[in-house]
Design an enzyme around this catalytic site. Structure first.
Site, PDB file in Angstrom:
ATOM      1  N   HIS A 172      -4.960 -20.945  11.557  1.00 20.72           N
ATOM      2  CA  HIS A 172      -6.324 -21.415  11.250  1.00 20.72           C
ATOM      3  C   HIS A 172      -7.158 -20.305  10.583  1.00 20.72           C
ATOM      4  O   HIS A 172      -7.849 -20.540   9.582  1.00 20.72           O
ATOM      5  CB  HIS A 172      -7.035 -21.894  12.521  1.00 20.72           C
TER       6      HIS A 172
ATOM      7  N   ASP B 172       0.865  -1.158   0.000  1.00 16.80           N
ATOM      8  CA  ASP B 172       0.000   0.000   0.000  1.00 16.80           C
ATOM      9  C   ASP B 172       0.914   1.224   0.000  1.00 16.80           C
ATOM     10  O   ASP B 172       2.103   1.121   0.280  1.00 16.80           O
ATOM     11  CB  ASP B 172      -0.903  -0.019   1.247  1.00 16.80           C
ATOM     12  N   SER B 173       0.353   2.399  -0.326  1.00 19.73           N
ATOM     13  CA  SER B 173       1.210   3.583  -0.557  1.00 19.73           C
ATOM     14  C   SER B 173       1.556   4.313   0.737  1.00 19.73           C
ATOM     15  O   SER B 173       2.419   5.192   0.752  1.00 19.73           O
ATOM     16  CB  SER B 173       0.459   4.566  -1.463  1.00 19.73           C
TER      17      SER B 173
ATOM     18  N   CYS C 101      -6.560 -27.788  13.024  1.00 21.59           N
ATOM     19  CA  CYS C 101      -7.782 -28.504  13.402  1.00 21.59           C
ATOM     20  C   CYS C 101      -7.606 -30.012  13.385  1.00 21.59           C
ATOM     21  O   CYS C 101      -8.377 -30.749  14.006  1.00 21.59           O
ATOM     22  CB  CYS C 101      -8.930 -28.093  12.483  1.00 21.59           C
TER      23      CYS C 101
ATOM     24  N   ASP D 105      -7.818  -7.495   0.842  1.00 26.84           N
ATOM     25  CA  ASP D 105      -6.841  -7.639   1.935  1.00 26.84           C
ATOM     26  C   ASP D 105      -7.517  -7.238   3.232  1.00 26.84           C
ATOM     27  O   ASP D 105      -8.433  -6.398   3.221  1.00 26.84           O
ATOM     28  CB  ASP D 105      -5.621  -6.726   1.697  1.00 26.84           C
TER      29      ASP D 105
ATOM     30  N   CYS E 106      -7.664 -28.091   8.339  1.00 19.24           N
ATOM     31  CA  CYS E 106      -6.315 -27.504   8.378  1.00 19.24           C
ATOM     32  C   CYS E 106      -5.443 -28.224   9.396  1.00 19.24           C
ATOM     33  O   CYS E 106      -5.927 -28.960  10.261  1.00 19.24           O
ATOM     34  CB  CYS E 106      -6.408 -26.003   8.693  1.00 19.24           C
TER      35      CYS E 106
ATOM     36  N   CYS F 138     -13.238 -28.099   9.571  1.00 18.83           N
ATOM     37  CA  CYS F 138     -11.994 -27.590   8.977  1.00 18.83           C
ATOM     38  C   CYS F 138     -10.948 -28.700   8.926  1.00 18.83           C
ATOM     39  O   CYS F 138     -10.773 -29.439   9.891  1.00 18.83           O
ATOM     40  CB  CYS F 138     -11.465 -26.417   9.809  1.00 18.83           C
TER      41      CYS F 138
END
Ligand SMILES: CNc1nc2c(CCNCc3ccccc3)c3nc(N)[nH]c(=O)c3cc2[nH]1
Length: 375
Positions: free
Chosen positions: A338, A95-96, A312, A269, A309, A307
């Site tokens: 997670h 970002d600027s 999990c 984002d 992942c 989930c």
């Protein structure tokens, strides 16, 4: 000259404005719509690059304002740029710094030349101009960089927003002229205009006439309601060219991501997943779970039973609750891992529902199951 990033629209979802696309960058080609984890100080907090790779992150964010003030863009440049400095070989977007000045700096004064403010670390007076922001981003070396813009308060007067939009367009023009590496760093213009349709149109037309390789929609997710944000997107996205990527800044809850995709947004984002993880709040398919809560002391189920992942599959609510309460860093690593997996997986499911033309059914499922329909 080849553009630094090339967007290809693969497929439009049949019933909405959603698009499946490919974004080619000097550090890889990635599918959109995508969620981009935020790494303010050249690290996605509590996450290693290897873990980010494992959970499917493609482009991550770093921050011009922070890295300029600490350690200094000169050090990052000497290291060979951000990819080398932080050992991340996929996409990086910066970002600027404009938004961070408005949200972090103690005092600030906006002039035609740029923005004067006090450094939040040492109180020294600093000055950031469109040219200075571009020089910092050129030195940091991201694949995608933002023009310096003003993100005005959403509820400001029409005249204030009109003046601000016109200055942001002049700053974008100055940034384009100052940009040193357009063939390997893509500079995006940022559309402003708050909630005024004619000013959003003017801002978009100004920037499209400068032919940026991609466009951000700024000035949202700053306190307006989700309905207002969606209404602004309804009329703003169509002002932008179909064959260029559209990045909605600062948006990251599951419902807002889906509603942004439906309105033609390709990139998002948000600091939310890692920020709430640090105080033990987890995103799950049954809504938010505050794992510090005493009721999880003897709960040996995973954070989210739907989930798959790494967290999990290997750790319980009771264990993670214990780590968070003991201020063990591994606890916030697990909650951050997670939460990021959760949003990256959600976007993979969104991309699949675009392929299958059932995004609205998927939206209904998410809003019902994840508790967004609760009034
Ligand atoms: C949360 N809501 C929200 N965020 C906005 C941002 C910052 C996006 N996130 C960038 C970031 C990068 C690294 C580290 C941390 C954050 C904006 N940035 C610009 N330049 N202009 C905006 O209008 C604008 C509007 C926003 N609304």
């Amino acid at each position: 000259m080849d553009p630094a990033v090339k967007y290809t629209l693969i497929k439009k979802e049949k019933h909405t404005g959603a698009r499946l696309g490919l974004l080619e960058t000097p550090h890889g080609t990635f599918e959109t719509p995508m969620f981009m984890p935020v790494g303010t100080e050249a690290t996605v907090k509590n996450m290693s690059p290897e873990d980010l790779e494992k959970i499917g992150a493609s482009i991550i964010l770093s921050n011009t304002y922070h890295l300029w003030l600490r350690p200094g863009e000169d050090i990052v440049k000497e290291a060979g740029g951000l990819h080398k400095f932080m050992n991340w070989n996929k996409g990086i977007l910066t970002d600027s710094g404009g938004f961070q000045v408005f949200s972090l700096a103690k005092t600030r004064d906006i002039t035609e030349a740029g923005v004067h403010f006090r450094n939040h670390l040492n109180g020294r007076r600093e000055f950031l101009s469109p040219e200075k922001a571009i020089q910092i981003e050129n030195d940091l070396g991201p694949d995608i960089m933002m023009s310096l813009d003003e993100c005005p308060p959403f509820f400001e007067s029409y005249d204030y927003i009109k003046d601000s939009v016109e200055r942001t367009s002049r700053w974008a023009e100055r940034g384009l002229r100052a940009h040193r590496n357009p063939d390997w760093q893509a500079l995006f213009g940022i559309v402003q205009g708050a909630g005024f349709e004619d000013l959003r149109k003017q801002s978009a037309q100004d920037l499209v006439s400068m032919d940026f390789p991609g466009y951000s929609i700024g000035g949202l997710s700053v306190g307006e309601s989700k309905e207002e944000m969606n209404h602004v997107l309804d009329f703003t996205a169509p002002f932008l060219p179909e064959n260029k990527p559209r990045y909605l800044m600062g948006v990251g809850s599951a419902d807002s991501l889906i509603d942004g995709v439906i309105r033609g947004i390709d990139m998002f984002d948000c600091v939310l997943p890692t920020r709430i993880a640090r105080n033990g709040t987890c995103m799950t398919t049954k809504g938010r779970l505050v794992v510090k809560n005493a009721k999880y002391a003897r709960d040996f189920r995973p954070l989210d039973e739907n989930c798959d992942c790494y967290v999990c599959r290997n750790y319980s609510r009771a264990y993670i609750r214990h780590l968070i309460n003991a201020n063990e860093l591994f606890g916030t690593h697990l909650t951050s891992y997670h939460n990021l997996y959760f949003l990256l997986k959600l976007m993979a499911d969104v991309r699949q529902s675009i392929r299958d033309d059932n995004l609205l059914e998927f939206r209904e499922h998410v809003f019902e199951e994840y508790g967004f329909n609760k009034k």
